[in-house]
Motif scaffolding. Structure first.
Motif, PDB file in Angstrom:
ATOM      1  N   TYR A 165       0.849  -1.234   0.057  1.00  0.00           N
ATOM      2  CA  TYR A 165      -0.046  -0.100  -0.022  1.00  0.00           C
ATOM      3  C   TYR A 165       0.726   1.220  -0.105  1.00  0.00           C
ATOM      4  N   CYS A 166       0.528   2.177  -0.830  1.00  0.00           N
ATOM      5  CA  CYS A 166       1.025   3.405  -0.863  1.00  0.00           C
ATOM      6  C   CYS A 166       0.081   4.431   0.138  1.00  0.00           C
ATOM      7  N   ALA A 167       0.839   5.308   0.877  1.00  0.00           N
ATOM      8  CA  ALA A 167       0.175   6.019   1.990  1.00  0.00           C
ATOM      9  C   ALA A 167       0.898   7.537   1.889  1.00  0.00           C
ATOM     10  N   ALA A 168      -0.239   8.425   2.364  1.00  0.00           N
ATOM     11  CA  ALA A 168       0.403   9.927   2.126  1.00  0.00           C
ATOM     12  C   ALA A 168       0.008  10.563   3.626  1.00  0.00           C
ATOM     13  N   GLU A 169       0.816  11.373   4.145  1.00  0.00           N
ATOM     14  CA  GLU A 169       0.635  11.984   5.253  1.00  0.00           C
ATOM     15  C   GLU A 169       0.960  13.417   5.219  1.00  0.00           C
ATOM     16  N   ARG A 170      -0.177  14.223   5.797  1.00  0.00           N
ATOM     17  CA  ARG A 170      -0.185  15.523   5.515  1.00  0.00           C
ATOM     18  C   ARG A 170       0.990  16.345   6.376  1.00  0.00           C
ATOM     19  N   VAL A 171       1.269  15.860   7.520  1.00  0.00           N
ATOM     20  CA  VAL A 171       2.613  16.316   8.064  1.00  0.00           C
ATOM     21  C   VAL A 171       3.595  15.283   8.281  1.00  0.00           C
ATOM     22  N   TYR A 172       4.847  15.748   7.724  1.00  0.00           N
ATOM     23  CA  TYR A 172       5.592  14.431   7.683  1.00  0.00           C
ATOM     24  C   TYR A 172       6.025  14.248   8.850  1.00  0.00           C
ATOM     25  N   THR A 173       6.152  12.882   9.133  1.00  0.00           N
ATOM     26  CA  THR A 173       6.914  12.317  10.589  1.00  0.00           C
ATOM     27  C   THR A 173       7.890  11.429  10.435  1.00  0.00           C
ATOM     28  N   ASP A 174       8.413  11.246   9.113  1.00  0.00           N
ATOM     29  CA  ASP A 174       9.268  10.041   8.848  1.00  0.00           C
ATOM     30  C   ASP A 174       8.444   8.871   9.457  1.00  0.00           C
ATOM     31  N   GLY A 175       7.070   8.473   9.021  1.00  0.00           N
ATOM     32  CA  GLY A 175       6.373   7.750   9.903  1.00  0.00           C
ATOM     33  C   GLY A 175       6.344   6.450   9.663  1.00  0.00           C
ATOM     34  N   ALA A 176       6.632   5.288  10.580  1.00  0.00           N
ATOM     35  CA  ALA A 176       6.680   4.183  10.512  1.00  0.00           C
ATOM     36  C   ALA A 176       5.385   3.483  10.675  1.00  0.00           C
ATOM     37  N   PHE A 177       4.475   4.500  11.383  1.00  0.00           N
ATOM     38  CA  PHE A 177       3.134   4.056  11.891  1.00  0.00           C
ATOM     39  C   PHE A 177       1.986   4.425  10.979  1.00  0.00           C
ATOM     40  N   PRO A 178       1.144   3.417  10.798  1.00  0.00           N
ATOM     41  CA  PRO A 178      -0.050   3.539   9.822  1.00  0.00           C
ATOM     42  C   PRO A 178      -1.015   4.807  10.322  1.00  0.00           C
ATOM     43  N   ARG A 179      -0.933   4.867  11.518  1.00  0.00           N
ATOM     44  CA  ARG A 179      -1.910   5.935  12.050  1.00  0.00           C
ATOM     45  C   ARG A 179      -1.418   7.399  11.738  1.00  0.00           C
ATOM     46  N   ASN A 180      -0.320   7.618  11.375  1.00  0.00           N
ATOM     47  CA  ASN A 180       0.296   8.868  10.923  1.00  0.00           C
ATOM     48  C   ASN A 180      -0.237   9.324   9.490  1.00  0.00           C
ATOM     49  N   TYR A 181      -0.864   8.299   8.610  1.00  0.00           N
ATOM     50  CA  TYR A 181      -0.976   8.730   7.555  1.00  0.00           C
ATOM     51  C   TYR A 181      -2.446   8.966   7.220  1.00  0.00           C
ATOM     52  N   ASP A 182      -2.711   9.861   6.305  1.00  0.00           N
ATOM     53  CA  ASP A 182      -4.274  10.411   6.107  1.00  0.00           C
ATOM     54  C   ASP A 182      -4.730   9.778   5.015  1.00  0.00           C
ATOM     55  N   TYR A 183      -4.048   9.250   3.904  1.00  0.00           N
ATOM     56  CA  TYR A 183      -4.801   8.797   2.630  1.00  0.00           C
ATOM     57  C   TYR A 183      -3.842   7.365   2.360  1.00  0.00           C
ATOM     58  N   TRP A 184      -4.668   6.638   1.747  1.00  0.00           N
ATOM     59  CA  TRP A 184      -4.397   5.232   1.551  1.00  0.00           C
ATOM     60  C   TRP A 184      -4.756   5.003  -0.034  1.00  0.00           C
ATOM     61  N   GLY A 185      -3.895   4.107  -0.764  1.00  0.00           N
ATOM     62  CA  GLY A 185      -4.352   3.459  -1.935  1.00  0.00           C
ATOM     63  C   GLY A 185      -5.138   2.277  -1.605  1.00  0.00           C
ATOM     64  N   GLN A 186      -5.360   1.617  -2.892  1.00  0.00           N
ATOM     65  CA  GLN A 186      -6.124   0.362  -2.807  1.00  0.00           C
ATOM     66  C   GLN A 186      -5.230  -1.087  -2.665  1.00  0.00           C
ATOM     67  N   GLY A 187      -4.086  -0.829  -2.805  1.00  0.00           N
ATOM     68  CA  GLY A 187      -3.089  -1.916  -2.655  1.00  0.00           C
ATOM     69  C   GLY A 187      -2.766  -2.704  -3.950  1.00  0.00           C
ATOM     70  N   THR A 188      -1.554  -3.307  -4.304  1.00  0.00           N
ATOM     71  CA  THR A 188      -1.120  -3.895  -5.338  1.00  0.00           C
ATOM     72  C   THR A 188      -0.423  -5.235  -4.817  1.00  0.00           C
ATOM     73  N   GLN A 189      -0.908  -6.348  -5.293  1.00  0.00           N
ATOM     74  CA  GLN A 189      -0.476  -7.730  -4.644  1.00  0.00           C
ATOM     75  C   GLN A 189       1.002  -7.957  -5.297  1.00  0.00           C
ATOM     76  N   VAL A 190       2.014  -8.190  -4.407  1.00  0.00           N
ATOM     77  CA  VAL A 190       3.194  -8.846  -4.682  1.00  0.00           C
ATOM     78  C   VAL A 190       3.159 -10.491  -4.365  1.00  0.00           C
ATOM     79  N   THR A 191       3.553 -11.265  -5.075  1.00  0.00           N
ATOM     80  CA  THR A 191       3.960 -12.621  -4.685  1.00  0.00           C
ATOM     81  C   THR A 191       5.658 -13.004  -5.362  1.00  0.00           C
ATOM     82  N   VAL A 192       6.053 -13.544  -4.390  1.00  0.00           N
ATOM     83  CA  VAL A 192       7.366 -13.949  -4.531  1.00  0.00           C
ATOM     84  C   VAL A 192       7.500 -15.476  -4.279  1.00  0.00           C
ATOM     85  N   SER A 193       7.617 -16.342  -5.322  1.00  0.00           N
ATOM     86  CA  SER A 193       7.677 -17.466  -5.388  1.00  0.00           C
ATOM     87  C   SER A 193       9.262 -18.286  -5.080  1.00  0.00           C
ATOM     88  N   SER A 194       9.127 -19.224  -4.368  1.00  0.00           N
ATOM     89  CA  SER A 194      10.521 -19.819  -4.028  1.00  0.00           C
ATOM     90  C   SER A 194      11.078 -20.843  -5.142  1.00  0.00           C
TER      91      SER A 194
END
Length: 124
Positions: A95-124
């Motif tokens: 998921y891509c996310a945007a935060e209006r106030v930059y916090t170098d954020g590692a916490f999802p709660r700091n982000y205000d907007y989210w995309g719908q996601g894209t699937q990544v699958t890595v096979s062994s």
């Protein structure tokens, strides 16, 4: 309101590469801190990488350091995640996310907007 649309996910073998893109609708995109998160089945949404509004500062979770690179192009309202040396444990929805106030954020709660996601699958 900001809309984020991710692309670039897919199925890749271990050791391969993918480049994720996130297109933003915001006219003030250059003021947002941007981040990538991922979520596997039954797991919490976890921080992957973040980039400052100007792009001069980046941060990563330890397990992707040296393999993933986050970047942004403010002229194109886009942020990217270059993923090299992919491992099966990188499999997740990203998921891509945007935060209006930059916090170098590692916490999802700091982000205000989210995309719908894209699937990544890595096979062994």
């Amino acid at each position: 309101q900001v809309q984020l649309v991710e692309s670039g996910g897919g199925l890749v073998q271990a050791g391969g590469s993918l480049r994720l893109s996130c297109a933003a609708s915001a006219g003030s995109f250059s003021r947002f801190g941007m981040g990538w998160f991922r979520q596997g089945p039954g797991e919490e949404r976890n921080f992957v990488a973040a980039v400052s509004p100007s792009g001069d500062r980046t941060s990563y979770r330890d397990s992707v350091k040296g393999r993933f690179t986050i970047s942004r192009d403010n002229a194109k309202n886009a942020v990217y995640l270059q993923m090299n040396g992919l491992k099966p444990e990188d499999t997740a929805t990203y998921y891509c996310a945007a935060e209006r106030v930059y916090t170098d954020g590692a916490f999802p709660r700091n982000y205000d907007y989210w995309g719908q996601g894209t699937q990544v699958t890595v096979s062994s």
